[in-house]
Design an enzyme around this catalytic site. Structure first.
Site: not given
Ligand code: EPU
Length: 432
Positions: A22-23, A117, A122, A307, A399
């Site tokens: 998915k991701n 969120c 987030r 996850d 989803r």
């Molecule tokens: N963060 C920041 N600033 C940013 C971006 C992230 O402070 O600009 C912080 C977040 O608040 C968090 C950490 O960095 O504490 C990690 O966030 P990340 O950006 O890695 O997460 P994401 O890209 O929004 C993806 C997956 C999530 C998964 C996370 C971590 C997708 C669509 N989502 O989210 O997947 O938990 O990486 O591995 O790829 C899921 O599949 O259930 C899911 C939530």
């Protein structure tokens, strides 16, 4: 509204085929916007986030040809607009990838702000930091994130991420791929889907090196051409079925996986007394004896994935002794714990730590999913619990898990989906 009815307390036996990740899919589909031509993408999971991603691309003017259940061709030669549908884009957190893709191709993007969120703050400040370093102006106006460049093309830059972010790493990679000159992303995330996105883009003519390490180097190219690409298997879907058999007992063959991606999950399950036998692209997972306590701390890859945190916590509810779970990626990812407590789990949450006191068994109950992985955890709990559970809000689960009911039935589980009229299906926007 759909609910799952589960008669628990029975071990799982059989084989399960893992779908595409998915991701990876929710990034690779928007990345097709960067390509002047037709991309054929295979091994796409049949999940609602993918359906939504394709609708958003179609709305922008991409030609979508569905070849079969898991393959589509996307033609981005005639994109009409760089402004996404507000209603569609706000429903999915991953719609932020449209900013990087549109900005990288056209030098401008207008994308609905990703929704609120449900497991902590987030922010997308690191994405914005990257786009700005590449020369874009980024503003929030009328619910949209507007990103633009003066002359239609970004300029390569060195970007050091303040936090390891999967989304920021992939988004900056997409924006930089057609920029003028070189970009270096330091302190980059290393998840398998980051390597997958880089492989996809490279197969279309990009020049990205170092994906999977914390330094990614991108040499901008003028254009990307069409091609064909197959998405990697879903590490978290595979881990979820492994956790399910750990909780229920039994033996299952998890097929179509990359064993290396599973190491961080396999190691923890083995520590808990689960037997895992690795073959070329399958894992044989067996649990016959009692489960042992274990401490788990979520970390960016190759650490234990956040996850999988709800699913492993659920398994630990049935282990002998006291386990400690520490969530170090998200700041509020324990909302499912109250539902597990309804089933007899003994868990105390203090901020980022959950203290899990193992119990002899769980009992079936009416329970409600609050997000995708929380929902998966409740399915695992219901499969292991004695008696009947009724799981509501399963649209969150759908989803991200293709055919979960059918796949579990194939493992001998007594689970069925039932339609309950009159209740809304609207998701809280964004999660995942
Ligand atoms: N963060 C920041 N600033 C940013 C971006 C992230 O402070 O600009 C912080 C977040 O608040 C968090 C950490 O960095 O504490 C990690 O966030 P990340 O950006 O890695 O997460 P994401 O890209 O929004 C993806 C997956 C999530 C998964 C996370 C971590 C997708 C669509 N989502 O989210 O997947 O938990 O990486 O591995 O790829 C899921 O599949 O259930 C899911 C939530």
């Amino acid at each position: 509204m759909t609910k799952y009815i589960v008669q628990g307390g029975h071990p799982l036996f059989g084989e399960v085929e893992i779908s595409g990740a998915k991701n990876a899919a929710v990034a690779i589909l928007p990345a097709a916007l960067l390509v002047d031509g037709v991309c054929r993408i295979e091994n796409i999971p049949q999940i609602s986030d993918v359906t939504l991603s394709l609708k958003i691309l179609e709305h922008l003017g991409a030609g979508i040809r569905v070849i079969n259940r898991h393959t589509v061709e996307i033609d981005s030669s005639h994109i009409r607009s760089t402004r996404t549908s507000y209603e569609l884009a706000r429903k999915m957190r991953a719609s932020y990838y449209l900013i990087g893709a549109l900005l990288g191709r056209f030098g401008q993007a207008e994308v609905a702000m990703p929704g609120g969120c449900n497991f902590g703050v987030r922010p997308i400040d690191q994405h914005v930091k990257g786009f700005t370093a590449l020369g874009a102006k980024v503003m929030v106006e009328g619910g949209f994130i507007n990103a633009s460049t003066e002359n239609g093309r970004l300029k390569g830059a060195n970007i050091y991420l303040d936090v390891v972010s999967v989304g920021a790493t992939m988004n900056i990679m997409m924006a930089a791929v057609r920029a003028e000159g070189n970009t270096i992303i330091e302190n980059a995330a290393k998840e398998p889907h980051i390597v997958d996105l880089a492989n996809f883009l490279n197969s279309m003519g990009a020049n990205i090196r170092g994906a999977g390490t914390d330094t990614i180097k991108i040499q901008g190219v003028d254009r990307l051409r069409g091609g064909s690409y197959a998405i990697i298997p879903d590490q978290i879907e595979a881990g979820t079925y492994m956790a399910a058999v750990a909780a229920t007992g039994g033996q299952i063959l998890v097929k179509n996986i990359i064993p290396k991606h599973m190491d961080c999950i396999t190691a923890k399950l083995v520590e808990m007394g689960v037997e895992v036998e690795e073959r070329e692209d399958t894992l044989l997972v067996r649990r016959s004896g009692p489960l042992q306590k274990a401490n788990v701390k979520t970390m960016p890859y190759p650490g234990f994935p956040t996850d999988m945190q709800p699913q492993i916590t659920t398994v630990l509810c049935l282990a002998e002794g006291t386990s400690l779970v520490t969530e170090s990626v998200w700041n509020n990812r324990y909302r499912y714990v109250d539902e597990l407590k309804r089933m007899g789990a003994n868990i105390q949450v203090d901020d980022k730590t959950a203290v899990v006191e193992g119990v002899d068994h769980l009992t079936g109950a009416p329970i409600q999913a609050c997000d995708l992985r929380a929902g998966a955890a409740l399915v695992i709990a219901a499969l292991a619990a004695q008696g009947e559970s009724e799981i509501s809000c399963v649209q969150y689960i759908e989803r991200g898990y293709e055919d979960i009911v059918t796949k579990l039935q194939g493992l001998g589980a007594t689970i069925r989906a039932v339609e309950v009229p009159g209740e809304s299906e609207e998701l809280e926007a964004h999660i995942g």
